[in-house]
Write an enzyme that holds these catalytic residues in place. Structure first.
Site, PDB file in Angstrom:
ATOM      1  N   GLU A   1       9.732  24.985 -44.223  1.00  0.00           N
ATOM      2  CA  GLU A   1      10.537  25.106 -43.005  1.00  0.00           C
ATOM      3  C   GLU A   1      12.006  25.127 -43.413  1.00  0.00           C
ATOM      4  OE1 GLU A   1      11.566  22.910 -38.782  1.00  0.00           O
ATOM      5  OE2 GLU A   1      11.638  21.873 -40.694  1.00  0.00           O
TER       6      GLU A   1
ATOM      7  N   ASP B   1       8.708  20.154 -44.342  1.00  0.00           N
ATOM      8  CA  ASP B   1       9.735  19.912 -43.339  1.00  0.00           C
ATOM      9  C   ASP B   1      11.144  20.070 -43.928  1.00  0.00           C
ATOM     10  OD1 ASP B   1      10.019  18.800 -40.534  1.00  0.00           O
ATOM     11  OD2 ASP B   1      11.241  17.329 -41.613  1.00  0.00           O
TER      12      ASP B   1
ATOM     13  N   ASP C   1       1.605  18.139 -43.207  1.00  0.00           N
ATOM     14  CA  ASP C   1       3.058  18.193 -43.074  1.00  0.00           C
ATOM     15  C   ASP C   1       3.648  17.312 -44.166  1.00  0.00           C
ATOM     16  OD1 ASP C   1       5.652  18.572 -41.813  1.00  0.00           O
ATOM     17  OD2 ASP C   1       4.510  18.956 -39.977  1.00  0.00           O
TER      18      ASP C   1
ATOM     19  N   HIS D   1       6.219  22.750 -32.332  1.00  0.00           N
ATOM     20  CA  HIS D   1       6.492  21.501 -31.612  1.00  0.00           C
ATOM     21  C   HIS D   1       7.980  21.264 -31.358  1.00  0.00           C
ATOM     22  CE1 HIS D   1       7.206  20.695 -35.781  1.00  0.00           C
ATOM     23  NE2 HIS D   1       7.764  19.545 -35.491  1.00  0.00           N
ATOM     24  N   ASP D   2       8.839  22.135 -31.877  1.00  0.00           N
ATOM     25  CA  ASP D   2      10.289  21.986 -31.683  1.00  0.00           C
ATOM     26  C   ASP D   2      10.855  23.014 -30.714  1.00  0.00           C
ATOM     27  OD1 ASP D   2      10.403  19.944 -33.609  1.00  0.00           O
ATOM     28  OD2 ASP D   2      10.848  21.338 -35.238  1.00  0.00           O
TER      29      ASP D   2
HETATM   30  O1  ISL Z   1      14.213  21.049 -33.328  1.00  0.00           O
HETATM   31  C1  ISL Z   1      15.219  21.612 -33.643  1.00  0.00           C
HETATM   32  C2  ISL Z   1      16.035  22.248 -32.668  1.00  0.00           C
HETATM   33  O2  ISL Z   1      15.661  21.771 -31.447  1.00  0.00           O
HETATM   34  C3  ISL Z   1      15.607  21.747 -35.022  1.00  0.00           C
HETATM   35  O3  ISL Z   1      16.938  21.493 -35.238  1.00  0.00           O
HETATM   36  C4  ISL Z   1      14.753  20.837 -35.864  1.00  0.00           C
HETATM   37  O4  ISL Z   1      15.248  19.569 -35.853  1.00  0.00           O
HETATM   38  C5  ISL Z   1      14.725  21.387 -37.233  1.00  0.00           C
HETATM   39  O5  ISL Z   1      14.045  22.584 -37.107  1.00  0.00           O
HETATM   40  C6  ISL Z   1      13.967  20.510 -38.186  1.00  0.00           C
HETATM   41  O6  ISL Z   1      12.695  20.230 -37.698  1.00  0.00           O
HETATM   42  C7  ISL Z   1      11.850  19.432 -38.441  1.00  0.00           C
HETATM   43  O7  ISL Z   1      12.469  18.264 -38.930  1.00  0.00           O
HETATM   44  C8  ISL Z   1      12.863  17.307 -37.961  1.00  0.00           C
HETATM   45  C9  ISL Z   1      11.788  17.014 -36.926  1.00  0.00           C
HETATM   46  O8  ISL Z   1      12.353  16.295 -35.862  1.00  0.00           O
HETATM   47  C10 ISL Z   1      11.161  18.274 -36.405  1.00  0.00           C
HETATM   48  O9  ISL Z   1      10.149  17.963 -35.502  1.00  0.00           O
HETATM   49  C11 ISL Z   1      10.669  19.031 -37.594  1.00  0.00           C
HETATM   50  O10 ISL Z   1       9.951  20.173 -37.246  1.00  0.00           O
HETATM   51  C12 ISL Z   1      13.197  16.061 -38.733  1.00  0.00           C
HETATM   52  O11 ISL Z   1      12.100  15.706 -39.540  1.00  0.00           O
END
Ligand code: ISL
Length: 570
Positions: free
Chosen positions: A272, A209, A101, A344-345
């Site tokens: 992402e 990310d 990541d 994971h989100d």
């Molecule tokens: O999780 C989300 C909605 O519930 C998204 O808004 C998410 O924050 C977005 O997809 C970005 O995600 C990534 O960056 C974030 C981190 O918290 C997430 O886990 C990651 O996947 C900040 O680094």
């Protein structure tokens, strides 16, 4: 498709490991690298080609590792660099690649770069982040004095005041995640050098990310601008200023030149990209432009809420078909899709898009998996998805751990929302649904830890666990094994054209895949009522079954949550 050999990842399936919740090896209740090592056989047995490892770098863990304080090491919570090398070797030994990541839109506020940046307005690292004075005519700290009105992804403003200098720093996410200033070439070079070191160490690529947020829309005067007001909160939507900003393609092309060019083509890059459109994704993933191999888009995981994730609405199947269909068509000749339900989100797909009641849980989990894996693109399996893990039955605020959920609760209640309603929305949409420990067996902590898990194990693990499914050919796990093998074996699954059928049908999701005269017909009943296949798609009735999720029965009827991959007679 050109006559060149298609990239290896067109035939690959990626498995995401969220290390904190995968497997604990030292009894502290938090998953770690030693734990992943113990479970490498599970991954090999499943047949996945790549592991994407969520962050394991040193971090204050304000956002479970997505707040990095050192890009060059491993957090002691997870292990050591030596163990990392051991894991990499163990995966490679089984033919599995490892993708790291890459979190470089922001660092932790405890990263030495930010500590230095904050130390003085004259610091050589000051311009590595986004520092701005209070809004014109307002005093620092006064409500509304933030340099822009943007709402943070994790509630509240995107600016935090540094008392010492009287200036604010930007953080699109939590206040402990200050945004790096990609306008600054020194920042970019530092990131590229770090990426090269990981590749030199042997890793096989990066999941990047929120990479479409690194270019902020600054005018010639360096100004950032307010966004349109949002309902219910005293903030605005700043996304027009930071989603796919003016220099995003330039930055990704530069990264490609500086980091990936000339390296062996075993690498994988996936960006992402919240809010990315299919038109933009064509540009990002066009191989001729040399940016990234594929992107994670968010359209399909935004169809079951209104405006924001805390306001759910039922998913309409035709919306999902229209969305997936548009992405399949949009990236048919140029670019490539990544395919996912879970990560994971996201709350668990079987609870969200399927039916996690005892009657339909297994069937809907395998149906959804079939639907996804038979699309054109690279499928991603999130840990636990392969055994049909479901949402957690949250009942109290104390059970949540996620900064996004907890901040949302504080903000919503402060703005007058009913706490019971806020909790109900969290139960359904919280990211913590994805983060409960992987259910390995029926023992009290599900085989995840010998200690106390950092977040509760889902009580359903007594029935729903990997051990119970491993030898059961009808299990969700066995079905995933078959789907992954099918992609490896059948060129038409990896490379065939996609055609959506029955676009307006509410319960049957059907499509064909074709390659060089070979055609597969995929039919999925995404609801609880039997469907008359003979009327809907007569050509399906006489076709040979390549793979199904239920034992063969009346070919003319599609049972609730039944999925069939068929090869019609030619
Ligand atoms: O999780 C989300 C909605 O519930 C998204 O808004 C998410 O924050 C977005 O997809 C970005 O995600 C990534 O960056 C974030 C981190 O918290 C997430 O886990 C990651 O996947 C900040 O680094």
């Amino acid at each position: 498709m050109s006559t060149e050999e298609p990239p290896w990842w067109t035939r690959a399936v990626v498995y995401q490991v969220y290390p904190r919740s995968f497997q604990d090896s030292d009894g502290d209740g938090i998953g770690d690298l030693g734990g992943i090592l113990q479970r490498v056989d599970h991954l090999a047995d499943l047949g996945v080609d790549v592991v994407w490892l969520s962050p394991v770098y040193p971090s204050p863990q304000a956002d479970n590792g997505y707040d990095i304080s050192d890009y060059e090491d491993i957090d002691p919570l997870f292990g050591t660099l030596a163990q990392f090398d051991e894991l990499l070797a163990a995966l490679h030994g089984r033919g599995i690649r490892l993708v790291m990541d890459l979190v470089v839109n922001h660092t932790s506020d405890e990263h030495p770069w930010f500590v230095e940046s904050r130390s003085s307005t004259d610091s050589p690292k000051r311009a590595w982040y986004w520092w701005r004075p209070p809004r014109e005519g307002m005093a620092a700290g006064q409500p509304g004095a933030e340099p822009t009105n943007w709402h943070s992804f994790f509630s509240g403003p995107t600016w935090t005041l540094d008392q010492d200098s009287g200036e604010y720093y930007l953080h699109l996410f939590a206040r402990k995640q200050p945004d790096l200033n990609w306008e600054n070439p020194e920042v970019r070079q530092a990131v590229y050098a770090m990426m090269r070191r990981w590749l030199d160490r042997g890793v096989d690529g990066f999941r990047m990310d929120v990479i479409n947020m690194i270019s902020k829309d600054v005018g010639p005067d360096g100004a950032l601008h307010d966004g349109p007001p949002l309902p219910g909160v005293p903030y605005g939507d700043g996304s027009a200023s930071y989603l796919c900003g003016p220099r995003i393609h330039e930055f990704l092309q530069e990264m490609h030149r500086e980091v990936f060019a000339g390296r062996p083509d075993r690498l994988l890059t996936v960006g992402e990209m919240p809010g990315v459109t299919v038109e933009q994704a064509r540009l990002f993933t066009d191989p001729a432009r040399a940016e990234v191999d594929m992107v994670f888009q968010f359209e399909h995981v935004g169809l079951d809420f209104d405006g924001d994730k805390w306001h759910p609405r039922p998913l309409r199947m035709r919306d999902l078909k229209a969305s997936f269909g548009r992405w399949q068509a949009g990236l048919a000749d140029v670019g490539w899709n990544s395919l996912y339900w879970d990560n994971h989100d996201q709350p668990r797909a079987v609870s969200r898009f399927g039916d996690d009641s005892p009657r339909f849980r297994r069937d809907s989990a395998t149906c959804l998996a079939t639907l996804l894996h038979l699309h054109r693109g690279t499928p991603y399996v999130y840990q636990g998805e392969e055994i049909g893990m479901a949402n957690f039955p949250f009942t109290a605020l104390e059970q949540f751990r996620d900064v996004e959920s907890l901040n949302h609760h504080v903000q919503a209640v402060a703005h007058g929302a009913d706490p019971a309603e806020v909790l109900a929305a969290m139960r359904r949409a919280s990211r913590d649904n994805a983060r409960t420990p992987v259910q390995w067996d029926a023992s009290p902590a599900a085989g995840f830890t010998t200690g106390t898990p950092w977040i509760a194990v889902n009580p359903d693990h007594r029935e729903w666990n990997a051990a119970a499914q491993r030898e059961d050919p009808t299990s969700v796990l066995a079905h995933h094994r078959r789907l992954i093998a099918l992609r490896h074996e059948e060129p038409v699954v990896a490379l065939g054209d996609f055609t959506m059928l029955l676009p307006d049908h509410d319960d049957v999701y059907a499509f064909t895949r074709s390659l060089d005269g070979d055609t597969l017909l995929v039919v999925c009943n995404v609801g609880p009522a039997p469907q008359p296949l003979a009327d809907l798609l007569p050509e399906a009735v006489g076709a040979g079954v390549v793979l199904g999720n239920l034992p063969e029965d009346d070919p003319a009827v599609l049972r609730p949550w039944e999925a069939r991959v068929l090869r019609p007679a030619r």
